[in-house]
Each structure stands twice: as C-alpha cells, then as structure tokens.
Scaffold this active site. Sequence first.
Site, PDB file in Angstrom:
ATOM      1  CG  HIS A 199      -2.060   0.938   1.091  1.00 44.13           C
ATOM      2  ND1 HIS A 199      -1.974   2.280   1.371  1.00 44.13           N
ATOM      3  CD2 HIS A 199      -3.324   0.711   0.665  1.00 44.13           C
ATOM      4  CE1 HIS A 199      -3.152   2.841   1.126  1.00 44.13           C
ATOM      5  NE2 HIS A 199      -3.982   1.921   0.696  1.00 44.13           N
ATOM      6  CG  ASP A 237      -8.455  -4.536  -2.652  1.00 42.71           C
ATOM      7  OD1 ASP A 237      -9.662  -4.387  -2.431  1.00 42.71           O
ATOM      8  OD2 ASP A 237      -7.725  -3.637  -3.101  1.00 42.71           O
TER       9      ASP A 237
END
Length: 428
Positions: free
Chosen positions: A306, A363
């Site tokens: 991320h 996710d």
Amino acid sequence: MTAKTVKLTTEGGEIPLPLLEGSVGPDVVDIRKFYADTGKFTYDPGFTSTASCQSAITYIDGDDGILLHRGYPIDQLAEKSNFMEVAYLLLHGDLPKQKELDEFSYTISRHTMLHEQLATFYRGFRRDAHPMAIMCGVVGALSAFYHDSTDITDPQQRLIASHRLIAKMPTIAAMAFKYSIGQPFLYPQNNLSYTGNFLRMTFGVPAETYDVNPIIEKAMDRIFVLHADHEQNASTSTVRLAGSSGANPFACIAAGIACLWGPAHGGANEAALNMLREIGDVKRIPEYIARAKDKNDPFRLMGFGHRVYKNYDPRAKVMQQTAEEVLKELKLTDPVLDVARELEHIALNDAYFIDKKLYPNVDFYSGVILNAIGFPTEMFTALFALARTVGWVAQWNEMISDPEQKIGRPRQLYVGATQRDYVPVKER
Ligand code: CMC
C-alpha cells in the site's frame, strides 16, 4: 505566537515557507506562493509527499496502521456501527442520533429506484460486459436524468445528488449483475435494510420470496463499512479533480469509478482472488513469492502493499476475521482461504516483504467473503465502488464547500522538443 515556517535555501537566498499544522499527522509545507516567489515548480509524480487539499473526513497513520473516520477507529465502526450510520458520519461529521439516523435511512430508501428509462441502457451492453464498464456508463448517464440536482452551487441540490448516488448504487450494481446472468431486474424493496435490499436485488428472483440471511447481510454491510472512505486515494482524488472544474456530481462519481477499476486500486480485489485461485495449492506459493520478488517479472502479489500503510492495513485485519467467521457460520470451506493464510504467513516472514514493508491490504481477504456470498469475481470492484460512493460524495461536498477550492491544475517538468519550425511533409 509566531507562525511556523521552514526555510528553503535557493541561489537567491532563503525563502521562508509557512508550515501548516493539522489536528494530527505530519505538518504541511505551504508552497502555494513558491512559483510566484521563485519561478520554480515542485516535482512529485504520484503525490508521494504532497497534500492536495485539507480535509476533516478521514485520517490515516500508515506507519502505525491507523484509520479513523471523523475520528472513529475503523475497527470500532466495523464492529459496532453499520453502513448507513457510517455514511451519515462521513457526510455530516458526527454520528447521528436515532432520529437523525432514521430520517437519513428513510431518505436514502426513497431514492433507491432508477428512472425507468435507464433500464434500457443496460440492454445496449453485451451480456459479458464487465460490471465496472456498466457502472461507469450508467452512473455518468444519471447526469442526463436528474437535472434538478446538478447545480453544484446549491447545497440542497448537492445533498440530494449525494443521497441519490448513495441510494442508487446498489440498484445499479445489482442490475449489472442481473443483466450478466440474463435474469430480470428486481425493483428495490424499501422495507429491507440498505444492504438487505441490495442482496435481494442481486440474488432474488421475481418468482420466489427472498429471505435475507442475517449472517450474509451483516458480513456484506461490514464490507461496505470497510470500503466507505480512504482519504485522498487515486479515485477520490479523481472525483475531486473532476469536481474542481465544476462538473456535475454524477459525472464526477463516474470518473471515480473509472479510476477505481485499475488493478493497483479497487480492481485488486478481483485480481487477488484470481491470483489465489491460480496458485490453488499451498505447495505452489514459493513459486509465486519468487515471481513477486523477480524484478524481470511484472507479477505482484495482489492484495499486498500500500502507498500509505507501511504496517498491516487495519481493514485487512477485520476482513480476515470476517472471512473466517462467514465461512464458519455458513459451514463452508474454501481452499482459497488456506492459500491466502499461508501466502500471508510466508510473505510476512520473507526479507523482501519485510524490508519493503509490504502487508496484506483490504483487497487480500475480501474476495474470499464475496465469493462465499456468491458473487462472481467480476462483481467485486463494483461492490467496492458502491461502498466508496459514500466517501466520494462526502469528499466532493467538502471540496465544493471549501472557500480555498480552485480548479486542480498540476504543472509539469517539460522534457520534450524545444521550439522548432514546421517542415512540409514532402521535405521531411
Ligand atoms: N508484490 C511485490 N512487490 C511489491 C508489491 C507487491 N504487491 N507492492 C509493492 N512492491 C514493491 C515494488 O516492486 C517496489 O519495489 P522496488 O522499490 O524494489 O522497486 C516497492 O515494493 C514499492 O512499490 P511501489 O509500486 O513503488 O509502491 P506504490 O506505493 O507506488 O504502490 C501499490 C502501492 C498498492 C500500487 C502496490 O503495493 C501494488 O501494486 N500492490 C498490488 C495491488 C494492490 O493490492 N492494490 C490495492 C491497494 S489497497 C486498496 C485500494 O487502494 O484500492
């Protein structure tokens, strides 16, 4: 008290730059007059060090893995709140009192239907169209139907547009699914909850009564809460940039949906489950870990890494727990969950992932739950878009209400040809 500044040394001397303090998080160097004062631009492709706006909606501390909506930690909201309440919170700034929540939920339920003419748009798509292609098109098309909520200078029209978008997204997404499998569209049924209504429109059929399974309803609602907003991510910044030109709210959200679709962003949930299925067996994990580390292989572990979190994504923690709970409560087993658990374990103990601070993101586990509920992978990103619409409209409203708001207009470091004279085609 004197205002804080940082000093920048240039060939022309020292320039004091104002330092702006937020309520929490890093201070921000104000470079708005930098070009006027120095004739130079700053350079930050990908915005790795740039605050593009000020906002009071969502705060992320990526080093400590903290996510707050209006100050409330995401794990508390996921456990104790629900999507309607979080939607109110994001839009209005505080948790609603019971009466406010009832009124808000009622208002949203009154906007769930789509203009009947919009159903004909679906028939223009191929049956195998990706739901995100349909979402981009249909949400953009809302601009052509709801003219009474496109005047962005009127706060009341902005609120109505926001309610419409939040309310209609489940109907639009469910219709995209129904269209792909050739079943008739179901109209919303407003005695159901926001999430129950969506499940019925997706999985119900006109010939039968659909009983909403409370376990699935709760899990789905929690997934919506976990996706509701995430500060100035790529799609939210896209919505803000589109909105900064004065574009209508439906067009702006369609732009956000387009940006979300990419596999580096919302499209990662679909890609992550496809990857886990492709790996298929824990024995094959080392092969994929090796590929992820290989500079000459474009493969990346989807659902990993991320831009902001250099620690475990707090949403991924809740998502993993929810995946375990849902499979247990539905008495299902899924080998993909075993692969996911083991892949996480191996990656988190591997020097490459440790050094680069790569952790599972939101996710990584969401696909396991969505698959257990019965969604095909192509629907995953559409569900993300449905939930993120709340964040998008909250951020869009905040931007339009900000007196310092200007059209977003980045500059560039030009590296192309310098001025040259046109040469007629025969002489080239
Ligand atoms: N697998 C393997 N290596 C990775 C991964 C990964 N998933 N993510 C980053 N890296 C490596 C990358 O190769 C780079 O290595 P090096 O410094 O040697 O060149 C380093 O880590 C930094 O990566 P980056 O691409 O410069 O970092 P970024 O902040 O620009 O990208 C990201 C962030 C999310 C796009 C990236 O981690 C990624 O592509 N992850 C996989 C896709 C994904 O799961 N996206 C969902 C993000 S969360 C939900 C959302 O935003 O919608």
